[in-house]
Design a protein around this motif. Structure first.
Motif, PDB file in Angstrom:
ATOM      1  N   ILE A  73       0.876  -1.170   0.000  1.00  0.00           N
ATOM      2  CA  ILE A  73       0.000   0.000   0.000  1.00  0.00           C
ATOM      3  C   ILE A  73       0.912   1.217   0.000  1.00  0.00           C
ATOM      4  CG2 ILE A  73      -1.691   1.352   1.296  1.00  0.00           C
ATOM      5  CD1 ILE A  73      -2.927  -1.174   0.207  1.00  0.00           C
ATOM      6  N   GLU A  74       0.698   2.101  -0.961  1.00  0.00           N
ATOM      7  CA  GLU A  74       1.481   3.318  -1.072  1.00  0.00           C
ATOM      8  C   GLU A  74       0.554   4.433  -1.537  1.00  0.00           C
ATOM      9  OE1 GLU A  74       4.815   4.449  -4.220  1.00  0.00           O
ATOM     10  OE2 GLU A  74       5.465   2.844  -2.859  1.00  0.00           O
ATOM     11  N   SER A  75       0.512   5.530  -0.807  1.00  0.00           N
ATOM     12  CA  SER A  75      -0.358   6.667  -1.132  1.00  0.00           C
ATOM     13  C   SER A  75      -1.802   6.217  -1.338  1.00  0.00           C
ATOM     14  CB  SER A  75       0.143   7.397  -2.379  1.00  0.00           C
ATOM     15  OG  SER A  75       1.447   7.874  -2.191  1.00  0.00           O
ATOM     16  N   GLU A  76      -2.269   5.352  -0.413  1.00  0.00           N
ATOM     17  CA  GLU A  76      -3.646   4.842  -0.412  1.00  0.00           C
ATOM     18  C   GLU A  76      -3.987   4.028  -1.649  1.00  0.00           C
ATOM     19  OE1 GLU A  76      -6.546   7.782   0.802  1.00  0.00           O
ATOM     20  OE2 GLU A  76      -5.053   8.762   2.058  1.00  0.00           O
ATOM     21  N   GLN A  77      -2.979   3.481  -2.317  1.00  0.00           N
ATOM     22  CA  GLN A  77      -3.203   2.622  -3.476  1.00  0.00           C
ATOM     23  C   GLN A  77      -2.562   1.260  -3.232  1.00  0.00           C
ATOM     24  OE1 GLN A  77      -3.210   4.172  -7.542  1.00  0.00           O
ATOM     25  NE2 GLN A  77      -2.175   5.962  -6.706  1.00  0.00           N
ATOM     26  N   LEU A  78      -3.221   0.225  -3.740  1.00  0.00           N
ATOM     27  CA  LEU A  78      -2.685  -1.129  -3.690  1.00  0.00           C
ATOM     28  C   LEU A  78      -1.939  -1.400  -4.981  1.00  0.00           C
ATOM     29  CD1 LEU A  78      -2.441  -4.031  -2.557  1.00  0.00           C
ATOM     30  CD2 LEU A  78      -4.693  -4.490  -3.598  1.00  0.00           C
ATOM     31  N   PHE A  79      -0.689  -1.814  -4.841  1.00  0.00           N
ATOM     32  CA  PHE A  79       0.140  -2.214  -5.972  1.00  0.00           C
ATOM     33  C   PHE A  79       0.546  -3.668  -5.767  1.00  0.00           C
ATOM     34  CE2 PHE A  79       0.825   2.317  -5.563  1.00  0.00           C
ATOM     35  CZ  PHE A  79       0.871   2.774  -6.866  1.00  0.00           C
ATOM     36  N   VAL A  80       0.513  -4.450  -6.832  1.00  0.00           N
ATOM     37  CA  VAL A  80       1.028  -5.817  -6.789  1.00  0.00           C
ATOM     38  C   VAL A  80       2.062  -5.933  -7.900  1.00  0.00           C
ATOM     39  CG1 VAL A  80       0.506  -8.272  -6.917  1.00  0.00           C
ATOM     40  CG2 VAL A  80      -1.152  -6.711  -5.869  1.00  0.00           C
ATOM     41  N   SER A  81       3.307  -6.185  -7.509  1.00  0.00           N
ATOM     42  CA  SER A  81       4.390  -6.288  -8.486  1.00  0.00           C
ATOM     43  C   SER A  81       4.835  -7.741  -8.617  1.00  0.00           C
ATOM     44  CB  SER A  81       5.555  -5.400  -8.077  1.00  0.00           C
ATOM     45  OG  SER A  81       6.018  -5.753  -6.792  1.00  0.00           O
ATOM     46  N   ASN A  82       5.637  -7.996  -9.624  1.00  0.00           N
ATOM     47  CA  ASN A  82       6.164  -9.339  -9.881  1.00  0.00           C
ATOM     48  C   ASN A  82       5.049 -10.377  -9.947  1.00  0.00           C
ATOM     49  OD1 ASN A  82       8.832  -8.304  -9.816  1.00  0.00           O
ATOM     50  ND2 ASN A  82       8.792  -8.418  -7.590  1.00  0.00           N
ATOM     51  N   ILE A  83       3.983 -10.059 -10.687  1.00  0.00           N
ATOM     52  CA  ILE A  83       2.841 -10.964 -10.791  1.00  0.00           C
ATOM     53  C   ILE A  83       3.217 -12.183 -11.613  1.00  0.00           C
ATOM     54  CG2 ILE A  83       0.498 -11.262 -11.680  1.00  0.00           C
ATOM     55  CD1 ILE A  83      -0.029  -8.321 -11.003  1.00  0.00           C
ATOM     56  N   GLY A  84       2.965 -13.341 -11.032  1.00  0.00           N
ATOM     57  CA  GLY A  84       3.102 -14.624 -11.725  1.00  0.00           C
ATOM     58  C   GLY A  84       1.750 -15.302 -11.719  1.00  0.00           C
ATOM     59  N   MET A  85       1.528 -16.194 -12.680  1.00  0.00           N
ATOM     60  CA  MET A  85       0.211 -16.825 -12.732  1.00  0.00           C
ATOM     61  C   MET A  85       0.235 -18.105 -13.543  1.00  0.00           C
ATOM     62  SD  MET A  85      -1.599 -14.072 -15.296  1.00  0.00           S
ATOM     63  CE  MET A  85      -3.183 -14.851 -15.301  1.00  0.00           C
ATOM     64  N   THR A  86      -0.816 -18.893 -13.357  1.00  0.00           N
ATOM     65  CA  THR A  86      -1.017 -20.051 -14.216  1.00  0.00           C
ATOM     66  C   THR A  86      -1.411 -19.523 -15.584  1.00  0.00           C
ATOM     67  OG1 THR A  86      -3.325 -20.242 -13.486  1.00  0.00           O
ATOM     68  CG2 THR A  86      -1.690 -21.571 -12.295  1.00  0.00           C
ATOM     69  N   ARG A  87      -1.401 -20.362 -16.580  1.00  0.00           N
ATOM     70  CA  ARG A  87      -1.640 -19.900 -17.957  1.00  0.00           C
ATOM     71  C   ARG A  87      -2.748 -20.668 -18.661  1.00  0.00           C
ATOM     72  NH1 ARG A  87       0.371 -14.921 -18.434  1.00  0.00           N
ATOM     73  NH2 ARG A  87       2.461 -14.842 -17.602  1.00  0.00           N
ATOM     74  N   LYS A  88      -3.889 -20.804 -18.001  1.00  0.00           N
ATOM     75  CA  LYS A  88      -5.045 -21.421 -18.648  1.00  0.00           C
ATOM     76  C   LYS A  88      -5.656 -20.419 -19.617  1.00  0.00           C
ATOM     77  CE  LYS A  88      -6.354 -24.202 -14.666  1.00  0.00           C
ATOM     78  NZ  LYS A  88      -7.388 -24.414 -13.649  1.00  0.00           N
ATOM     79  N   PHE A  89      -6.217 -20.913 -20.690  1.00  0.00           N
ATOM     80  CA  PHE A  89      -6.900 -20.038 -21.643  1.00  0.00           C
ATOM     81  C   PHE A  89      -8.378 -19.978 -21.290  1.00  0.00           C
ATOM     82  CE2 PHE A  89      -9.382 -19.366 -25.518  1.00  0.00           C
ATOM     83  CZ  PHE A  89      -8.883 -18.132 -25.882  1.00  0.00           C
ATOM     84  N   CYS A  90      -8.891 -18.770 -21.159  1.00  0.00           N
ATOM     85  CA  CYS A  90     -10.310 -18.566 -20.876  1.00  0.00           C
ATOM     86  C   CYS A  90     -10.859 -17.581 -21.900  1.00  0.00           C
ATOM     87  CB  CYS A  90     -10.512 -18.031 -19.475  1.00  0.00           C
ATOM     88  SG  CYS A  90      -9.935 -19.185 -18.225  1.00  0.00           S
ATOM     89  N   GLU A  91     -12.083 -17.783 -22.263  1.00  0.00           N
ATOM     90  CA  GLU A  91     -12.689 -16.952 -23.299  1.00  0.00           C
ATOM     91  C   GLU A  91     -13.594 -15.876 -22.716  1.00  0.00           C
ATOM     92  OE1 GLU A  91     -14.548 -19.254 -26.359  1.00  0.00           O
ATOM     93  OE2 GLU A  91     -12.841 -20.614 -26.505  1.00  0.00           O
ATOM     94  N   GLY A  92     -13.897 -14.911 -23.567  1.00  0.00           N
ATOM     95  CA  GLY A  92     -14.926 -13.914 -23.312  1.00  0.00           C
ATOM     96  C   GLY A  92     -14.748 -13.085 -22.073  1.00  0.00           C
ATOM     97  N   SER A  93     -15.863 -12.948 -21.351  1.00  0.00           N
ATOM     98  CA  SER A  93     -15.898 -12.026 -20.214  1.00  0.00           C
ATOM     99  C   SER A  93     -14.975 -12.465 -19.078  1.00  0.00           C
ATOM    100  CB  SER A  93     -17.320 -11.856 -19.703  1.00  0.00           C
ATOM    101  OG  SER A  93     -17.807 -13.075 -19.177  1.00  0.00           O
ATOM    102  N   ILE A  94     -14.731 -13.771 -18.935  1.00  0.00           N
ATOM    103  CA  ILE A  94     -13.822 -14.239 -17.883  1.00  0.00           C
ATOM    104  C   ILE A  94     -12.420 -13.707 -18.152  1.00  0.00           C
ATOM    105  CG2 ILE A  94     -12.705 -16.278 -16.876  1.00  0.00           C
ATOM    106  CD1 ILE A  94     -15.343 -17.775 -17.335  1.00  0.00           C
ATOM    107  N   ASN A  95     -11.975 -13.792 -19.383  1.00  0.00           N
ATOM    108  CA  ASN A  95     -10.655 -13.276 -19.762  1.00  0.00           C
ATOM    109  C   ASN A  95     -10.596 -11.758 -19.579  1.00  0.00           C
ATOM    110  OD1 ASN A  95      -7.970 -13.612 -20.877  1.00  0.00           O
ATOM    111  ND2 ASN A  95      -8.775 -12.556 -22.673  1.00  0.00           N
ATOM    112  N   GLU A  96     -11.644 -11.056 -19.968  1.00  0.00           N
ATOM    113  CA  GLU A  96     -11.682  -9.593 -19.825  1.00  0.00           C
ATOM    114  C   GLU A  96     -11.598  -9.184 -18.356  1.00  0.00           C
ATOM    115  OE1 GLU A  96     -15.129  -8.107 -21.866  1.00  0.00           O
ATOM    116  OE2 GLU A  96     -14.515  -9.057 -23.753  1.00  0.00           O
TER     117      GLU A  96
END
Length: 134
Positions: A73-96
């Protein structure tokens, strides 16, 4: 008498501070949240979640993929750095929705706790309810 007046003033100050909705790293640590609203739209039984663990590490589920990163939390904002994730493919609104959430977290989003809910005041506004880990 002076001590009781001081304690009353201190109590009023602390209540005033907690009602501002400002959020700190310490308030988020060891909490879990589930998405309930995107903008004004209610999202019933959403799988989208955020979890804040030791040293403000953030884990979550976007509805498609799991992700993790280093939060702050910095200046009342949430920042998330170094984001890692799984890589499943999702379509449509879920992906958006996934892309919107991860983008908000990466660039920083105004964050507050209001009436027990975690609010990410981005475009759109995201509202999360607290959930108990089980």
């Amino acid at each position: 008498m002076k001590i009781s007046m001081f304690l009353c003033a201190l109590g009023a100050f602390l209540v005033g501070c907690s009602s501002t909705g400002k959020v700190s790293n310490e308030q988020l640590k060891y909490t879990q949240w589930q998405l309930t609203h995107i903008g004004k739209e209610v999202i019933p039984d959403s799988a989208i979640s955020l979890q804040f663990i030791e040293a403000m590490q953030v884990n979550g589920f976007t509805g498609c993929n799991r992700f993790f990163g280093a939060g702050r939390i910095e200046s009342e904002q949430l920042f998330v750095s170094n984001i890692g994730m799984t890589r499943k493919f999702c379509e449509g609104s879920i992906n958006e929705t996934e892309q919107m959430l991860l983008n908000m977290l990466e660039i920083g989003v105004p964050t507050k706790i209001e009436n027990g809910d975690l609010i990410l005041n981005g475009q759109p506004r995201l509202k999360f309810k607290s959930i108990v880990a089980g």
